[in-house]
Design a protein around this motif. Structure first.
Motif, PDB file in Angstrom:
ATOM      1  N   MET A   1     -10.859 -40.284 -23.357  1.00 50.33           N
ATOM      2  CA  MET A   1     -11.613 -39.252 -22.676  1.00 50.33           C
ATOM      3  C   MET A   1     -10.785 -37.974 -22.633  1.00 50.33           C
ATOM      4  SD  MET A   1     -13.416 -39.548 -19.020  1.00 50.33           S
ATOM      5  CE  MET A   1     -13.075 -38.223 -17.915  1.00 50.33           C
ATOM      6  N   VAL A   2     -11.427 -36.857 -22.812  1.00 51.77           N
ATOM      7  CA  VAL A   2     -10.772 -35.549 -22.775  1.00 51.77           C
ATOM      8  C   VAL A   2     -10.949 -34.969 -21.381  1.00 51.77           C
ATOM      9  CG1 VAL A   2     -10.851 -33.209 -23.695  1.00 51.77           C
ATOM     10  CG2 VAL A   2     -11.159 -35.154 -25.221  1.00 51.77           C
TER      11      VAL A   2
ATOM     12  N   TRP B   1      -7.563 -25.632 -20.923  1.00 55.74           N
ATOM     13  CA  TRP B   1      -7.052 -26.455 -22.016  1.00 55.74           C
ATOM     14  C   TRP B   1      -7.699 -27.826 -21.906  1.00 55.74           C
ATOM     15  CZ3 TRP B   1      -3.852 -24.436 -25.684  1.00 55.74           C
ATOM     16  CH2 TRP B   1      -3.264 -23.211 -25.392  1.00 55.74           C
ATOM     17  N   TYR B   2      -7.822 -28.494 -23.035  1.00 48.03           N
ATOM     18  CA  TYR B   2      -8.447 -29.811 -23.090  1.00 48.03           C
ATOM     19  C   TYR B   2      -7.393 -30.803 -23.545  1.00 48.03           C
ATOM     20  CZ  TYR B   2     -12.371 -26.782 -22.568  1.00 48.03           C
ATOM     21  OH  TYR B   2     -13.211 -25.820 -22.079  1.00 48.03           O
ATOM     22  N   GLN B   3      -7.178 -31.820 -22.717  1.00 44.70           N
ATOM     23  CA  GLN B   3      -6.071 -32.746 -22.929  1.00 44.70           C
ATOM     24  C   GLN B   3      -6.581 -34.126 -23.325  1.00 44.70           C
ATOM     25  OE1 GLN B   3      -3.656 -33.421 -19.442  1.00 44.70           O
ATOM     26  NE2 GLN B   3      -1.892 -33.913 -20.714  1.00 44.70           N
ATOM     27  N   CYS B   4      -5.966 -34.668 -24.363  1.00 48.36           N
ATOM     28  CA  CYS B   4      -6.236 -36.054 -24.758  1.00 48.36           C
ATOM     29  C   CYS B   4      -5.546 -36.942 -23.729  1.00 48.36           C
ATOM     30  CB  CYS B   4      -5.679 -36.313 -26.157  1.00 48.36           C
ATOM     31  SG  CYS B   4      -5.760 -38.042 -26.660  1.00 48.36           S
ATOM     32  N   GLU B   5      -6.306 -37.793 -23.048  1.00 45.60           N
ATOM     33  CA  GLU B   5      -5.711 -38.651 -22.020  1.00 45.60           C
ATOM     34  C   GLU B   5      -4.798 -39.707 -22.623  1.00 45.60           C
ATOM     35  OE1 GLU B   5      -8.925 -40.121 -19.586  1.00 45.60           O
ATOM     36  OE2 GLU B   5      -8.549 -38.514 -18.162  1.00 45.60           O
ATOM     37  N   ALA B   6      -5.021 -40.060 -23.882  1.00 47.13           N
ATOM     38  CA  ALA B   6      -4.217 -41.109 -24.502  1.00 47.13           C
ATOM     39  C   ALA B   6      -2.785 -40.647 -24.775  1.00 47.13           C
ATOM     40  CB  ALA B   6      -4.887 -41.579 -25.786  1.00 47.13           C
ATOM     41  N   CYS B   7      -2.617 -39.442 -25.357  1.00 48.46           N
ATOM     42  CA  CYS B   7      -1.274 -38.999 -25.736  1.00 48.46           C
ATOM     43  C   CYS B   7      -0.821 -37.744 -25.013  1.00 48.46           C
ATOM     44  CB  CYS B   7      -1.187 -38.791 -27.248  1.00 48.46           C
ATOM     45  SG  CYS B   7      -2.074 -37.326 -27.839  1.00 48.46           S
ATOM     46  N   GLY B   8      -1.744 -37.024 -24.343  1.00 47.78           N
ATOM     47  CA  GLY B   8      -1.367 -35.843 -23.577  1.00 47.78           C
ATOM     48  C   GLY B   8      -1.380 -34.548 -24.358  1.00 47.78           C
TER      49      GLY B   8
ATOM     50  N   ASP C   1     -14.012 -29.278 -28.780  1.00 49.30           N
ATOM     51  CA  ASP C   1     -14.431 -30.045 -29.953  1.00 49.30           C
ATOM     52  C   ASP C   1     -13.224 -30.594 -30.710  1.00 49.30           C
ATOM     53  OD1 ASP C   1     -17.133 -29.586 -29.411  1.00 49.30           O
ATOM     54  OD2 ASP C   1     -17.158 -27.743 -30.600  1.00 49.30           O
ATOM     55  N   ASP C   2     -12.170 -29.767 -30.818  1.00 45.53           N
ATOM     56  CA  ASP C   2     -10.938 -30.233 -31.465  1.00 45.53           C
ATOM     57  C   ASP C   2     -10.332 -31.391 -30.691  1.00 45.53           C
ATOM     58  OD1 ASP C   2     -11.192 -28.282 -33.397  1.00 45.53           O
ATOM     59  OD2 ASP C   2      -9.684 -26.943 -32.514  1.00 45.53           O
ATOM     60  N   ALA C   3     -10.338 -31.290 -29.373  1.00 45.86           N
ATOM     61  CA  ALA C   3      -9.774 -32.347 -28.536  1.00 45.86           C
ATOM     62  C   ALA C   3     -10.543 -33.649 -28.705  1.00 45.86           C
ATOM     63  CB  ALA C   3      -9.771 -31.920 -27.071  1.00 45.86           C
ATOM     64  N   GLU C   4     -11.859 -33.558 -28.727  1.00 50.44           N
ATOM     65  CA  GLU C   4     -12.673 -34.770 -28.886  1.00 50.44           C
ATOM     66  C   GLU C   4     -12.480 -35.384 -30.269  1.00 50.44           C
ATOM     67  OE1 GLU C   4     -16.738 -34.136 -27.742  1.00 50.44           O
ATOM     68  OE2 GLU C   4     -16.148 -33.252 -25.835  1.00 50.44           O
TER      69      GLU C   4
END
Length: 44
Positions: A1-2, A12-19, A26-29
């Motif tokens: 989940m972003v 900013w949109y953060q990848c919960e898996a790696c930070g 859209d790039d984050a997803e």
């Protein structure tokens, strides 16, 4: 989940898996779909 976070007066949109942070949701997803949740091999 972003997740969205505010930093330096920007969203900013953060990848919960790696930070990893992205300025485009859209790039984050897209990243998250392929993220292996390990430390990225490049600097953040």
């Amino acid at each position: 989940m972003v997740t969205a976070t505010e930093r330096d007066e920007m969203t900013w949109y953060q990848c919960e898996a790696c930070g990893l942070l992205f300025d485009d949701p859209d790039d984050a997803e897209q990243h998250e779909e392929h993220c292996d949740a390990e430390d990225p091999s490049y600097l953040q």
